[in-house]
Each structure stands twice: as C-alpha cells, then as structure tokens.
Design a protein around this motif. Structure first.
Motif, short mmCIF file in Angstrom:
data_model
loop_
_atom_site.label_atom_id
_atom_site.label_comp_id
_atom_site.label_asym_id
_atom_site.label_seq_id
_atom_site.Cartn_x
_atom_site.Cartn_y
_atom_site.Cartn_z
N UNK A 1 31.04 49.65 7.32
CA UNK A 1 32.25 49.11 6.70
C UNK A 1 33.30 48.92 7.79
N UNK A 2 33.69 47.68 8.02
CA UNK A 2 34.71 47.38 9.03
C UNK A 2 36.06 47.95 8.64
N UNK A 3 36.37 47.93 7.34
CA UNK A 3 37.65 48.43 6.85
C UNK A 3 37.39 49.50 5.81
N UNK A 4 37.65 50.75 6.16
CA UNK A 4 37.40 51.86 5.26
C UNK A 4 38.31 51.87 4.04
N UNK A 5 39.38 51.07 4.05
CA UNK A 5 40.31 51.05 2.93
C UNK A 5 39.75 50.29 1.73
N UNK A 6 38.81 49.37 1.96
CA UNK A 6 38.25 48.56 0.88
C UNK A 6 36.75 48.39 1.12
N UNK A 7 35.97 49.31 0.58
CA UNK A 7 34.52 49.27 0.77
C UNK A 7 33.87 48.92 -0.57
N UNK A 8 33.16 47.79 -0.66
CA UNK A 8 32.50 47.42 -1.91
C UNK A 8 31.26 48.29 -2.14
N UNK A 9 31.17 48.87 -3.34
CA UNK A 9 30.05 49.72 -3.70
C UNK A 9 29.54 49.32 -5.07
#
Length: 151
Positions: free
Chosen positions: A67-75
């Motif tokens: 995940x490049x951006x830990x603030x918005x991780x699609x799961x």
C-alpha cells in the motif's frame, strides 16, 4: 405556505411519537463498542462471543500487497460459508484491531469492500462468524510504504 422550519418541527414531532410508540428504535447503535475497542484478534473474538478462529479456504481477503498510502488501503472480505451472521475486517497492528463489521442475513451476499487506515505493515484478516458462534478466517500481509518511498 409551510416554511422549512415548520416542516422540520412537524417531522421531528412525528418521529418522536413513533419512537414513543415503539415503531422506531430509540437508538441506532448497531455496533459492539468492546469489539471495536479491542487491541488484539483474540480480544475481538471474545467481545463478540465467538470461538477462536480457524483458517478456511471459504473465506477470502483482498487487498494490495504493498500500500503506497497507509491512510487509504482498499480491503475486501467475502465468504461462501452458509449461515454466516457477521463478516469482519481486522488489522493486527492497528491501535484498534477491528476495522469493520458487517452483519449478514440470507438476503445479503457476504462480499464487502471497504477502505482502512493502516499505521504500519500488518497482517489483515477477514473473519466470518457463523450463527453457531464458530469463526473462520483468511489472512493477508499488507506492507505499507512510508511516503511512497518503500520500506
């Protein structure tokens, strides 16, 4: 002509009467506070009254490997198990382990997508809890890069 203020007051009065009559619920809290405040997977299972989870190929977790951006991780979490009452998304190293809880009925397909904040690289779990209290899980490691620089 009825003003917006008058219409709002009238609708609140009607809602109050419906709540007093028991037609509408008094509260709309549809979550388990103890489960969301839990600090580990075991604590979440205990708060929900479920047994220790068992790994299952009938439960799937989807998400990025990195995940490049830990603030918005699609799961995503899904299951093909029958009799599932809840589907959970858990992040092991987050301050609060439970990220999402989805209540499932026969009218709902147990396949959900959400976005979560991951403070650091961690194992992410999809846990399906059946009507009889058994829990089944799938696990995936998601690596979080700091500032997109790698790590």
């Amino acid at each position: 002509m009825t003003s917006r203020r008058t219409a709002l007051q009238q609708s609140l009065a009607v809602a109050g009467m419906l709540m007093a009559a028991g037609v509408l619920p008094r509260t709309a809290l549809a979550y388990n506070k103890d489960a969301f405040d839990a600090k580990s997977v075991a604590d979440v299972m205990k708060a929900l009254g479920a047994g220790a989870p068992t790994e299952s190929k009938d439960v799937t977790i989807t998400g990025p490997d990195i995940a490049e951006n830990g603030a918005v991780v699609p799961l995503g979490a899904a299951t093909t198990l029958a009799g599932v009452k809840q589907l959970l998304v858990l992040v092991e190293k987050n301050p609060n382990t439970m990220v999402a809880a989805f209540n499932v009925t026969d009218a709902v397909e147990p396949n959900f997508l959400t976005r979560a904040k991951l403070g650091q690289s961690s194992d992410v779990y999809a846990v399906a809890i059946t009507n009889d209290g058994k829990a089944f899980y799938a696990k995936k490691e998601v690596k979080v890069t700091l500032g997109g620089c790698g790590g």
